[in-house]
Design a protein around this motif. Structure first.
Motif, PDB file in Angstrom:
ATOM      1  N   GLY A   1       0.822  -1.211   0.000  1.00 24.79           N
ATOM      2  CA  GLY A   1       0.000   0.000   0.000  1.00 24.79           C
ATOM      3  C   GLY A   1       0.849   1.251   0.000  1.00 24.79           C
ATOM      4  O   GLY A   1       0.572   2.210  -0.751  1.00 24.79           O
ATOM      5  N   ARG A   2       1.893   1.275   0.820  1.00 25.97           N
ATOM      6  CA  ARG A   2       2.778   2.449   0.877  1.00 25.97           C
ATOM      7  C   ARG A   2       3.494   2.647  -0.450  1.00 25.97           C
ATOM      8  O   ARG A   2       3.654   3.772  -0.926  1.00 25.97           O
ATOM      9  N   ILE A   3       3.930   1.536  -1.054  1.00 22.38           N
ATOM     10  CA  ILE A   3       4.622   1.632  -2.343  1.00 22.38           C
ATOM     11  C   ILE A   3       3.661   2.133  -3.427  1.00 22.38           C
ATOM     12  O   ILE A   3       4.024   2.993  -4.239  1.00 22.38           O
ATOM     13  N   SER A   4       2.437   1.625  -3.430  1.00 24.37           N
ATOM     14  CA  SER A   4       1.455   2.052  -4.432  1.00 24.37           C
ATOM     15  C   SER A   4       1.164   3.542  -4.314  1.00 24.37           C
ATOM     16  O   SER A   4       1.052   4.253  -5.323  1.00 24.37           O
ATOM     17  N   GLU A   5       1.030   4.019  -3.094  1.00 27.53           N
ATOM     18  CA  GLU A   5       0.776   5.440  -2.886  1.00 27.53           C
ATOM     19  C   GLU A   5       1.950   6.285  -3.369  1.00 27.53           C
ATOM     20  O   GLU A   5       1.760   7.338  -3.996  1.00 27.53           O
ATOM     21  N   ALA A   6       3.165   5.828  -3.074  1.00 24.52           N
ATOM     22  CA  ALA A   6       4.353   6.568  -3.515  1.00 24.52           C
ATOM     23  C   ALA A   6       4.449   6.583  -5.035  1.00 24.52           C
ATOM     24  O   ALA A   6       4.783   7.616  -5.644  1.00 24.52           O
ATOM     25  N   ARG A   7       4.152   5.458  -5.662  1.00 23.77           N
ATOM     26  CA  ARG A   7       4.184   5.387  -7.130  1.00 23.77           C
ATOM     27  C   ARG A   7       3.173   6.351  -7.738  1.00 23.77           C
ATOM     28  O   ARG A   7       3.457   7.046  -8.723  1.00 23.77           O
ATOM     29  N   ALA A   8       1.980   6.397  -7.147  1.00 18.55           N
ATOM     30  CA  ALA A   8       0.932   7.262  -7.688  1.00 18.55           C
ATOM     31  C   ALA A   8       1.317   8.729  -7.596  1.00 18.55           C
ATOM     32  O   ALA A   8       1.009   9.531  -8.494  1.00 18.55           O
ATOM     33  N   ARG A   9       2.008   9.089  -6.521  1.00 15.60           N
ATOM     34  CA  ARG A   9       2.371  10.500  -6.337  1.00 15.60           C
ATOM     35  C   ARG A   9       3.556  10.918  -7.197  1.00 15.60           C
ATOM     36  O   ARG A   9       3.613  12.043  -7.683  1.00 15.60           O
ATOM     37  N   SER A  10       4.531  10.021  -7.365  1.00 20.70           N
ATOM     38  CA  SER A  10       5.775  10.424  -8.016  1.00 20.70           C
ATOM     39  C   SER A  10       5.907   9.965  -9.462  1.00 20.70           C
ATOM     40  O   SER A  10       6.683  10.536 -10.226  1.00 20.70           O
ATOM     41  N   GLY A  11       5.211   8.894  -9.822  1.00 17.49           N
ATOM     42  CA  GLY A  11       5.370   8.330 -11.162  1.00 17.49           C
ATOM     43  C   GLY A  11       6.566   7.419 -11.297  1.00 17.49           C
ATOM     44  O   GLY A  11       6.873   6.949 -12.406  1.00 17.49           O
ATOM     45  N   ALA A  12       7.263   7.140 -10.195  1.00 19.41           N
ATOM     46  CA  ALA A  12       8.411   6.235 -10.243  1.00 19.41           C
ATOM     47  C   ALA A  12       7.930   4.816 -10.527  1.00 19.41           C
ATOM     48  O   ALA A  12       6.786   4.458 -10.241  1.00 19.41           O
ATOM     49  N   SER A  13       8.815   3.990 -11.073  1.00 23.82           N
ATOM     50  CA  SER A  13       8.466   2.615 -11.439  1.00 23.82           C
ATOM     51  C   SER A  13       8.943   1.623 -10.388  1.00 23.82           C
ATOM     52  O   SER A  13      10.017   1.789  -9.799  1.00 23.82           O
ATOM     53  N   LEU A  14       8.129   0.608 -10.149  1.00 24.17           N
ATOM     54  CA  LEU A  14       8.551  -0.551  -9.359  1.00 24.17           C
ATOM     55  C   LEU A  14       8.798  -1.680 -10.350  1.00 24.17           C
ATOM     56  O   LEU A  14       7.884  -2.102 -11.066  1.00 24.17           O
ATOM     57  N   ILE A  15      10.025  -2.175 -10.404  1.00 23.19           N
ATOM     58  CA  ILE A  15      10.403  -3.172 -11.403  1.00 23.19           C
ATOM     59  C   ILE A  15      10.473  -4.540 -10.739  1.00 23.19           C
ATOM     60  O   ILE A  15      11.121  -4.710  -9.699  1.00 23.19           O
ATOM     61  N   ILE A  16       9.779  -5.499 -11.349  1.00 22.01           N
ATOM     62  CA  ILE A  16       9.726  -6.853 -10.832  1.00 22.01           C
ATOM     63  C   ILE A  16      10.555  -7.754 -11.747  1.00 22.01           C
ATOM     64  O   ILE A  16      10.147  -8.030 -12.884  1.00 22.01           O
ATOM     65  N   PRO A  17      11.718  -8.220 -11.309  1.00 27.19           N
ATOM     66  CA  PRO A  17      12.529  -9.100 -12.164  1.00 27.19           C
ATOM     67  C   PRO A  17      11.975 -10.513 -12.159  1.00 27.19           C
ATOM     68  O   PRO A  17      11.302 -10.930 -11.207  1.00 27.19           O
ATOM     69  N   SER A  18      12.265 -11.271 -13.202  1.00 30.01           N
ATOM     70  CA  SER A  18      11.829 -12.663 -13.225  1.00 30.01           C
ATOM     71  C   SER A  18      12.638 -13.513 -12.259  1.00 30.01           C
ATOM     72  O   SER A  18      12.188 -14.574 -11.816  1.00 30.01           O
ATOM     73  N   GLY A  19      13.844 -13.071 -11.921  1.00 24.76           N
ATOM     74  CA  GLY A  19      14.651 -13.773 -10.928  1.00 24.76           C
ATOM     75  C   GLY A  19      15.100 -15.135 -11.398  1.00 24.76           C
ATOM     76  O   GLY A  19      15.662 -15.292 -12.473  1.00 24.76           O
ATOM     77  N   ALA A  20      14.792 -16.159 -10.599  1.00 28.16           N
ATOM     78  CA  ALA A  20      15.298 -17.499 -10.867  1.00 28.16           C
ATOM     79  C   ALA A  20      14.420 -18.304 -11.808  1.00 28.16           C
ATOM     80  O   ALA A  20      14.722 -19.469 -12.076  1.00 28.16           O
ATOM     81  N   ILE A  21      13.337 -17.711 -12.314  1.00 27.18           N
ATOM     82  CA  ILE A  21      12.392 -18.485 -13.122  1.00 27.18           C
ATOM     83  C   ILE A  21      12.058 -17.754 -14.420  1.00 27.18           C
ATOM     84  O   ILE A  21      12.476 -16.619 -14.637  1.00 27.18           O
ATOM     85  N   GLY A  22      11.262 -18.417 -15.267  1.00 25.76           N
ATOM     86  CA  GLY A  22      10.765 -17.828 -16.500  1.00 25.76           C
ATOM     87  C   GLY A  22       9.346 -18.312 -16.737  1.00 25.76           C
ATOM     88  O   GLY A  22       8.707 -18.881 -15.847  1.00 25.76           O
ATOM     89  N   GLY A  23       8.847 -18.092 -17.946  1.00 21.01           N
ATOM     90  CA  GLY A  23       7.495 -18.529 -18.262  1.00 21.01           C
ATOM     91  C   GLY A  23       6.402 -17.636 -17.731  1.00 21.01           C
ATOM     92  O   GLY A  23       5.219 -17.990 -17.772  1.00 21.01           O
TER      93      GLY A  23
END
Length: 263
Positions: A103-125
């Motif tokens: 929730g805190r991250i979503s609010e910060a994203r909405a205010r600033s327009g910054a991106s939260l990047i989700i890497p695939s990490g150890a998996i794919g598909g």
């Protein structure tokens, strides 16, 4: 491949994962700056600037910050970075199982327009899983199998350190798995975010017959039956982490900075 240019990239923490990411991008003219705790014994190389206060990291105005210090660091640092308009790549995906943090991250994203990047990490598909996740009949199962060495303390506590057969240590929801195994179940929660709101079961298994970190994902739906298996070599610095994880983060950094350069 074109150079990413002399962008500044921040790191939260400088343990094994951060070191591997920096090494994987060693051919790029990036300016690195790492946020480490005051008094930390972490050895930071000459090509990485060191700061001990979040405001000093923000003051460097990095194009991107990589969280590589565990779930607690997500709560402490990521919302503030995003409030400052700085995009963040989160490695400790399990932290996002906490609705207060998300929730805190979503609010910060909405205010600033910054991106939260989700890497695939150890998996794919993940593209396939996202495509079928909205089908009403979809069933998804995820199994994490690792060698006994990765679960040594847990097996000792259960009196099973000498087991000759596979031991299921956990079976349940991805949120519960992320809470109980914060350093091991990031891939499971990456799947959870990808397929939301579809539900799936996570299993954690110690297997004496394997020497790799193995992720198995099965998806059944009206679209068909898919099975993904990723047998990843353990990181030489941390057997609980797959060596490919750092490569995935490096690829995400390349993609983000490359896209930014083209915009």
């Amino acid at each position: 491949m074109a150079s990413l240019g002399p962008a500044t990239v921040g790191l939260i923490g400088f343990g094994a994962l951060a070191r591997q990411v920096v090494a994987a991008l060693g051919d790029e003219p990036l300016r690195w700056v790492a946020l480490v705790r005051e008094g930390s014994s972490a050895k930071v190389p000459e090509n990485v600037a060191r700061v001990t206060v979040l405001d000093d990291l923000i003051g460097k105005r990095p194009a991107l910050v990589i969280e590589a210090a565990g779930q607690e660091s997500v709560s402490i640092h990521v919302p503030a970075l995003m409030e400052a308009g700085i995009s963040v790549l989160v490695a400790s995906m399990g932290a996002l199982a906490d609705p207060e943090i998300t929730g805190r991250i979503s609010e910060a994203r909405a205010r600033s327009g910054a991106s939260l990047i989700i890497p695939s990490g150890a998996i794919g598909g993940l593209d396939y899983l996202a495509a079928v996740s909205r089908l009403p009949d979809v069933k998804i199962r995820y199994r994490l199998k690792k060698p006994l060495a990765a679960w040594r303390s847990k097996l000792e506590a259960l009196g099973l350190s000498g087991t000759k057969t596979a031991v299921t240590l956990f079976e349940g929801t991805p949120a519960e798995a992320a809470r109980l195994y914060p350093k091991n179940l990031n891939a499971a929660f990456t799947v959870a975010l990808t397929v939301h709101p579809a539900q799936f079961i996570v299993a954690v298994i110690a297997d004496p017959d394997i020497d790799t970190n193995m992720h198995e994902i099965e998806a059944e739906s009206a679209a068909g039956h898919a099975t993904f298996r990723f047998a990843n070599a353990p990181s030489p610095d941390n057997p609980k982490t797959s060596a490919v994880t750092a490569l995935s983060l490096a690829a995400s950094i390349r993609n983000f900075l490359g896209d930014g350069a083209r915009r």
